[in-house]
Design a protein around this motif. Structure first.
Motif, short mmCIF file in Angstrom:
data_model
loop_
_atom_site.label_atom_id
_atom_site.label_comp_id
_atom_site.label_asym_id
_atom_site.label_seq_id
_atom_site.Cartn_x
_atom_site.Cartn_y
_atom_site.Cartn_z
N VAL A 83 0.82 -1.22 0.00
CA VAL A 83 0.00 0.00 0.00
C VAL A 83 0.84 1.26 0.00
O VAL A 83 0.32 2.35 -0.24
CB VAL A 83 -0.98 0.02 1.20
CG1 VAL A 83 -1.83 -1.23 1.23
CG2 VAL A 83 -0.23 0.19 2.52
N THR A 85 4.23 3.66 1.86
CA THR A 85 4.57 4.15 3.20
C THR A 85 3.58 5.20 3.71
O THR A 85 3.33 5.28 4.91
CB THR A 85 5.99 4.74 3.19
OG1 THR A 85 6.16 5.58 2.06
CG2 THR A 85 7.02 3.63 3.12
N ARG A 86 3.04 6.01 2.81
CA ARG A 86 2.13 7.08 3.27
C ARG A 86 0.89 6.49 3.93
O ARG A 86 0.54 6.85 5.06
CB ARG A 86 1.74 7.97 2.10
CG ARG A 86 0.84 9.14 2.49
CD ARG A 86 0.62 10.09 1.31
NE ARG A 86 -0.16 11.25 1.69
CZ ARG A 86 -1.49 11.32 1.57
NH1 ARG A 86 -2.17 10.29 1.07
NH2 ARG A 86 -2.14 12.40 1.94
N VAL A 87 0.23 5.57 3.27
CA VAL A 87 -0.99 4.96 3.82
C VAL A 87 -0.64 3.98 4.92
O VAL A 87 -1.26 3.96 5.98
CB VAL A 87 -1.79 4.27 2.70
CG1 VAL A 87 -2.97 3.49 3.28
CG2 VAL A 87 -2.29 5.30 1.69
N GLY A 88 0.37 3.14 4.68
CA GLY A 88 0.71 2.11 5.65
C GLY A 88 1.12 2.68 7.00
O GLY A 88 0.66 2.22 8.05
N TYR A 89 1.98 3.70 6.97
CA TYR A 89 2.42 4.33 8.22
C TYR A 89 1.22 4.92 8.96
O TYR A 89 1.10 4.80 10.19
CB TYR A 89 3.42 5.44 7.90
CG TYR A 89 4.60 5.52 8.86
CD1 TYR A 89 4.50 5.15 10.19
CD2 TYR A 89 5.84 5.98 8.40
CE1 TYR A 89 5.60 5.23 11.04
CE2 TYR A 89 6.93 6.06 9.25
CZ TYR A 89 6.80 5.68 10.56
OH TYR A 89 7.89 5.76 11.40
N SER A 90 0.31 5.55 8.22
CA SER A 90 -0.85 6.19 8.84
C SER A 90 -1.73 5.18 9.55
O SER A 90 -2.20 5.41 10.67
CB SER A 90 -1.67 6.93 7.77
OG SER A 90 -0.89 7.91 7.13
N VAL A 91 -1.98 4.05 8.91
CA VAL A 91 -2.84 3.02 9.51
C VAL A 91 -2.23 2.50 10.81
O VAL A 91 -2.91 2.43 11.85
CB VAL A 91 -3.05 1.86 8.51
CG1 VAL A 91 -3.71 0.67 9.21
CG2 VAL A 91 -3.89 2.33 7.33
N LEU A 189 -0.02 12.48 12.72
CA LEU A 189 -0.73 12.20 11.48
C LEU A 189 -1.16 13.48 10.77
O LEU A 189 -1.19 13.53 9.53
CB LEU A 189 -1.96 11.34 11.75
CG LEU A 189 -1.74 9.84 11.92
CD1 LEU A 189 -3.05 9.15 12.25
CD2 LEU A 189 -1.13 9.25 10.66
N LEU A 193 0.26 13.20 6.74
CA LEU A 193 -0.61 13.02 5.58
C LEU A 193 -0.53 14.17 4.57
O LEU A 193 -0.44 13.92 3.36
CB LEU A 193 -2.05 12.81 6.05
CG LEU A 193 -2.32 11.44 6.68
CD1 LEU A 193 -3.71 11.39 7.31
CD2 LEU A 193 -2.18 10.34 5.64
N ARG A 197 4.94 12.56 0.19
CA ARG A 197 4.79 12.01 -1.15
C ARG A 197 6.10 11.30 -1.49
O ARG A 197 7.12 11.53 -0.86
CB ARG A 197 4.52 13.10 -2.19
CG ARG A 197 3.26 13.92 -1.98
CD ARG A 197 1.99 13.11 -2.23
NE ARG A 197 0.80 13.97 -2.15
CZ ARG A 197 0.19 14.31 -1.02
NH1 ARG A 197 0.68 13.90 0.15
NH2 ARG A 197 -0.89 15.06 -1.03
#
Length: 433
Positions: A83, A85-91, A189, A193, A197
């Motif tokens: 997914v 790093t941007r989405v994965g780290y956030s989750v 977060l 977010l 990028r």
């Protein structure tokens, strides 16, 4: 992207340094990660008295975190590689923040164990995401330094916790300490977010910086499964290093306050300075260890020689920690453990960097996940064993003896499995290791 327009006689475009802003975000995420996991260790003597925990009870609660941390690593690297790093780290950060705050609801060994298990699942995503981000944003010659910088957040978190948590607990109660520190991740977060990028997609990365980031030979376009990665000696080298060294770090993190309370009578009001000293030294070791191997490579040393030289020096600096439970002076023990913690972090910064030395960027998070699973399982056994050994022998000598020799054993295993740190040929992942 911003760049100085080219014209006859104009200077070359100035390279931006936005990659270090990304590294700063990784540093703060790792700081929050370690504050959240260290709160229980700081409060352990107080909570043990309030709830009547035995050493084995506390060992079970601590082991719940490391078991979940290990299980989380089974999927964290795979998930983040797919997914991004941007989405994965956030989750993962959202999950661990909520779990950290949920400790305030616990009232029993079972309740704390459940909260620790949830926290371990969430926190398992931090290092796979951070190491993958470094691989995406930094050339190989800068990765050990960047890893050392963000990994220093683990020590800052361990410093912040004994300074902040006693004040919160003594002023508003121990439950407030869990809630306040847990919610800090949601603030992070709000920065991550909007800012993050990939380098090629980021408007604040100049052509010069992008060229620097991509100055290494391009990675092969491959994607390997866990089963394929496990065919390579390079994967097992990193895994062995993590299993042996991480188990010791978990011992320091969860048992140092208990050791100081049992051995020297330190309590919640006086634990702050010893913990700050140990983890401040660890902070220096993290950055210094990464800087040292990077500086050797800039002088022309190979990655293999530079990384292993740095790791050998760190392993030798850890040996004196075996005397910590035998000394009479409180501060002698603190300085011995502080030196070992500093050397651990220098060792760890170089160990993490081995993954990006030996694997393409697309597989880095998965390899870190495999090694992280092994390291957390080492911590699981160490926490259970520490509680049993403490009750059985009345001493911490066995744990510190294991801590002293673990790093030389880890380096030997790494050298035997990856004598030249040669890159793993993932385009031949179906071939025997």
């Amino acid at each position: 992207m911003s760049a100085i327009p080219s014209s006859p006689g104009a200077h070359a475009p100035v390279a931006s340094r936005y990659r270090w802003i990304i590294c700063a975000l990784l540093f703060f995420a790792t700081t929050i990660n370690y504050v959240d996991r260290a709160v229980l260790g700081v409060l352990a003597p107080t909570l043990s008295t309030e709830f009547g925990w035995s050493e084995q009870d506390y060992g079970v609660i601590s082991a719940s975190f490391t078991l979940a941390y290990a299980i989380g690593f089974l999927v964290a690297g795979w998930f983040i590689d797919r997914v991004g790093t941007r989405v994965g780290y956030s989750v993962y950060l959202a999950v661990w923040s909520v779990a950290a705050a949920a400790h305030a609801l616990a009232k029993s060994v079972v309740g704390f164990s459940i909260a620790r298990f949830a926290l371990g699942l969430g926190e398992s995503g931090n290092f796979p995401a951070a190491v993958k981000t470094v691989a995406e944003w930094f050339p190989k010659r800068e990765r050990a330094l960047a890893t050392g910088v963000f990994n220093a957040g683990s020590n800052i978190g361990a410093i912040v916790a004994p300074l902040l948590v006693p004040w919160l607990a003594l002023t508003w109660g121990w439950r407030t300490a869990f809630v306040a520190t847990g919610l800090a991740g949601l603030v992070w977060l709000a920065f991550w977010l909007p800012v993050y990028r990939r380098p090629a997609e980021h408007p604040k990365v100049s052509p010069g910086e992008l060229a620097l980031i991509h100055s290494d030979p391009p990675d092969p376009p491959v994607r390997a499964s866990w089963l394929q990665l496990l065919r390579f000696r390079q994967t097992w080298a990193f895994t062995a290093g993590k299993f042996l060294s991480d188990s010791v770090w978990w011992f320091y993190l969860f048992w140092f306050p208990m050791f100081m309370a049992d051995r020297f009578g330190v309590d919640l009001r006086t634990i702050g300075l010893p913990m700050v000293t140990v983890f401040l030294l660890a902070d220096v070791g993290s950055v210094s260890g990464g800087w040292f191997s990077s500086s050797l490579m800039k002088r022309g040393w190979s990655a293999n020689r530079a990384r292993k030289t740095a790791m050998l020096i760190c392993a030798l600096c850890i040996l004196p920690v075996v005397f910590a439970p035998h000394v009479e002076g409180q501060w002698v023990a603190v300085w011995l453990i502080g030196l070992a913690a500093a050397a651990h972090q220098g060792f760890s910064a170089n160990l993490f960097t081995l993954t990006s030395d030996m694997f393409p960027r697309a597989a880095v998070a998965s390899v870190v996940g495999i090694g992280g699973f092994a390291g957390a399982m080492g911590g699981f056994f160490m926490n259970l064993g520490a509680g049993w050994l403490r009750e059985s022998t009345g001493s911490y000598a066995a744990m510190f003896t294991m801590a002293g020799g673990a790093y030389l054993a880890a380096l030997l295993a790494i050298h035997l499995l990856a004598p030249r740190l040669e890159p793993a040929r993932l385009d031949r992942a179906d071939a025997p290791a």
